[in-house]
Design an enzyme around this catalytic site. Sequence first.
Site, PDB file in Angstrom:
ATOM      1  N   GLY A  89       3.974 -11.056  -0.073  1.00 40.53           N
ATOM      2  CA  GLY A  89       4.766 -12.226  -0.425  1.00 40.53           C
ATOM      3  C   GLY A  89       5.480 -12.784   0.788  1.00 40.53           C
ATOM      4  N   GLY A 107       4.647  -4.738   3.727  1.00 43.29           N
ATOM      5  CA  GLY A 107       5.491  -5.902   3.472  1.00 43.29           C
ATOM      6  C   GLY A 107       6.949  -5.611   3.760  1.00 43.29           C
ATOM      7  N   LYS A 147      -1.944  -6.642   9.869  1.00 41.75           N
ATOM      8  CA  LYS A 147      -2.473  -5.283   9.658  1.00 41.75           C
ATOM      9  C   LYS A 147      -3.930  -5.159  10.083  1.00 41.75           C
ATOM     10  CE  LYS A 147      -3.507  -6.195   4.870  1.00 41.75           C
ATOM     11  NZ  LYS A 147      -2.760  -7.481   4.875  1.00 41.75           N
ATOM     12  N   ASP A 153      -8.240  -3.687   2.199  1.00 42.54           N
ATOM     13  CA  ASP A 153      -6.837  -3.887   2.569  1.00 42.54           C
ATOM     14  C   ASP A 153      -6.101  -2.550   2.629  1.00 42.54           C
ATOM     15  OD1 ASP A 153      -4.276  -5.674   2.671  1.00 42.54           O
ATOM     16  OD2 ASP A 153      -3.922  -4.339   0.972  1.00 42.54           O
ATOM     17  N   ILE A 194       8.852  -3.275   2.661  1.00 41.31           N
ATOM     18  CA  ILE A 194       9.331  -1.893   2.583  1.00 41.31           C
ATOM     19  C   ILE A 194       9.523  -1.313   3.977  1.00 41.31           C
ATOM     20  CG2 ILE A 194       8.916   0.380   1.609  1.00 41.31           C
ATOM     21  CD1 ILE A 194       6.892  -0.903  -0.286  1.00 41.31           C
ATOM     22  N   GLU A 251       6.656  -3.774  11.477  1.00 41.66           N
ATOM     23  CA  GLU A 251       7.090  -3.281  10.167  1.00 41.66           C
ATOM     24  C   GLU A 251       6.394  -4.005   9.021  1.00 41.66           C
ATOM     25  OE1 GLU A 251       8.236  -0.869   8.100  1.00 41.66           O
ATOM     26  OE2 GLU A 251      10.055  -0.696   9.312  1.00 41.66           O
ATOM     27  N   LYS A 281      -4.255  -0.369   5.896  1.00 38.01           N
ATOM     28  CA  LYS A 281      -2.892   0.173   5.846  1.00 38.01           C
ATOM     29  C   LYS A 281      -2.906   1.691   6.000  1.00 38.01           C
ATOM     30  CE  LYS A 281      -1.223  -3.713   3.103  1.00 38.01           C
ATOM     31  NZ  LYS A 281      -1.080  -4.237   1.726  1.00 38.01           N
ATOM     32  N   GLU A 292      -7.205 -12.966  -4.972  1.00 42.75           N
ATOM     33  CA  GLU A 292      -7.935 -14.068  -4.347  1.00 42.75           C
ATOM     34  C   GLU A 292      -9.145 -14.432  -5.195  1.00 42.75           C
ATOM     35  OE1 GLU A 292      -7.100 -15.223  -1.193  1.00 42.75           O
ATOM     36  OE2 GLU A 292      -5.470 -13.783  -0.923  1.00 42.75           O
TER      37      GLU A 292
END
Lengths: 457, 457
Positions: B315, B147, B118, B214, B149, B142, B218, B203
């Site tokens: 994940g 992730g 990303k 992040d 979805i 994708e 997105k 983290e």
Amino acid sequence: MEARERARRSAQQGAADPALRVALLGAGVVGSQVARLLTSQRDDLAARAGAALELVGVAVRDVSVPRDGVDPALLTTDAEGLVERADLVVEVMGGIEPARSLLLRAIAAGASVVTANKALLAEDGPTLYAAADDAGVDLYFEAAVAGAIPLVRPVRESLAGDRIRRVLGVVNGTTNYVLDQMATEGLDLDQAVKQAQALGYAEADPTADVEGFDAAAKAAILASLAFHTRVPLEQVHREGITAVTADDVAWAARTGHVVKLLAIAESTDAGVSVRVHPALVPTSHPLAGVHGAFNAVFVEAEAAGELMFYGRGAGGAPTASAVLGDLVSAARHRVLGGRGPVESSYADLPLLPASAALTRYQVRLDVADRPGVLAQVAHALAEHEVSIEAVRQAPTASGGAASRAVAPASGTDPLALAHLVITTHEATDAALAATVAALAELDSVTRVVSVLRVEGA
Amino acid sequence: MEARERARRSAQQGAADPALRVALLGAGVVGSQVARLLTSQRDDLAARAGAALELVGVAVRDVSVPRDGVDPALLTTDAEGLVERADLVVEVMGGIEPARSLLLRAIAAGASVVTANKALLAEDGPTLYAAADDAGVDLYFEAAVAGAIPLVRPVRESLAGDRIRRVLGVVNGTTNYVLDQMATEGLDLDQAVKQAQALGYAEADPTADVEGFDAAAKAAILASLAFHTRVPLEQVHREGITAVTADDVAWAARTGHVVKLLAIAESTDAGVSVRVHPALVPTSHPLAGVHGAFNAVFVEAEAAGELMFYGRGAGGAPTASAVLGDLVSAARHRVLGGRGPVESSYADLPLLPASAALTRYQVRLDVADRPGVLAQVAHALAEHEVSIEAVRQAPTASGGAASRAVAPASGTDPLALAHLVITTHEATDAALAATVAALAELDSVTRVVSVLRVEGA
């Protein structure tokens, strides 16, 4: 590398391609919306498809009946003739015949086809799939499973590298509305069905919905998609909601559940199980929050884990949206050959600063607890043309109850504080920021405690 | 009709195609899952792609580090050489360089590429899109947005005939977990972040998550997808959750809201607004029910109405699922040319009767209100090897409180009734049906009031 070269040549041809001819079979609730969107979104559709989509005819039973948004000159009763002169055929007439024959004729004539016909797909999908496969044309049916909810692409393509274990769907809006009303209003089934009928959510004869026939057809299609296997409709176990009582719904709530009519497709080592029946769903489950006429499909996959797809499962415009998405995909394949989605940045829209965004605010203030403070605060908002949706007064963080800022009372303690929670109507972020700055300047405002935007309301 | 003929020939060639060579760049959490699934699902993948997918190499920094599920012989440090000999390149190494150079090299060499990166797409997506477009190869991503979805296909393809007005996303699992803990446990931000770190959800340096970096990346990708326009990352307005207090979260609850960090992309007549900030979301909104590490993207489209896509946003395995879905799509385009998804019924799985389904029951019984009844009922269930998860006793529908069936009491009124609500553990539907029949035969059971299956627990 030959395939790529072919694709490239095809793409170049595409740019010069004439319009693709679209035939529409049916001009009911969905069909008239498809016709409307083909016109109103003409340019966007052409950009996305790589060629203009030209509606060349609309097959109806009676051309003398006017159809909203459809040019009367396009109406025809000659559906057979129409499909023979189309590149893309959209079938939204419903029922088994003549829909099946027309689709097969279109496929044989080399057209790609899009259908929203769940009854036909559940009844005889494999015949259509095989015909399309033999002819080398596309057959798309996103709208047939759950209306506007994108489900076919996610399940067939996005999850193509995964293994689906289970699909649980709330796929019938009528029964979901009925069960919802039983839960929230304490109605019994008959009362809730009558109410749904009065509001147009249920047919005069509600059998197809309340007995689970509609959900069973969708379950058959879902299972065949999820497990890549053929599921004849007659092998779907089906129980409707007619045996569900007000007492059942009340007891469900008492034990932390809601009653939903579920379409279930499960894969185990022994085989595939496909069934439709009412079930208790824990209130913490994402499907429990699917209310009214909304639909949702919950998917459990081995690697992806739990996924849910939520949206409107029926209705003219939502179903038409799914049909047009399929139509663009089919057109794109014709124009661009083996290519994936066309480059997505064809638009060049201005990007607005955050200050231009329309939003709502919730502002929390510590104010002096004396008469007239609310008037002062309200005046400051009005000056910036920000209107107040709600004001709530509460004890301050330090715990003292306060009331005088809102409701004047006798006696004034100059040190007492009140906590005001103000929710605004929509305004630009800039106007709201200026308002907050002005509030901070007021004598009566001790502190702007918090400013948060409100979204999704 | 030429395009179709080409597609057909290409499809026929496809059947005889040798395996497609897959190169994997990176063998971290996602990469090792991709490698594992390429092996464990080899046959399904081949059936869906139309050709075998053969992993020909895995580029890593240090070949001496063993990687779970990856054949050590496949490890190489020569990423440049690897991409030149692949048909399909999967990039899961992250970061801007060398990921960008390697993807551009792969594209130039004629490979189709799949990336989960990303940061790279938000930073320099248009360069990659243009390169793929020029080379006539596929670029799929994708996994980069949310992730597991499925979002790119639904937005780009299913909604290609619609107009998206607004996208609201809960796209960062770490901040969602933190805000959830603040709401449910009353923690302050620092405490909740520490807890997330202890559990591995955040983290050691949580800046990228809590400051919204992040989510902003997105948001940029989502906005460009939704509105087909370029959105430079630096033009995304970004506020993290660091200013959100325990008090804000508590007040949100008091006013019927939850606090979420939202990625928002909106299209208005004036232009496009893209922003990330914490916001109050009404508890009745579908996004309010997205808890913990789950992500969801809520889309408002003109015709489709409201849609939501929900699942795991991060994940190893979930992200690998999305990567493999893309890989199959890219492979399918290579093998089948302009064709849509391959015919879906390649499996021929046995269909099980509903009686074979494993399910749980909630059974409600009117029973005689006397000592020993529960023992009798429990015995009947045990005889059919159905175990009880919970029993609850309540007043009967007629309103009288009863207690003796569960807790023996002195004195017996032979006419008094108790209402038992029994929830079973999982058993076959057939065993449960037989159990219910046996219960109905018991002297002490006056009536089987209701039998409902429990799903989704």
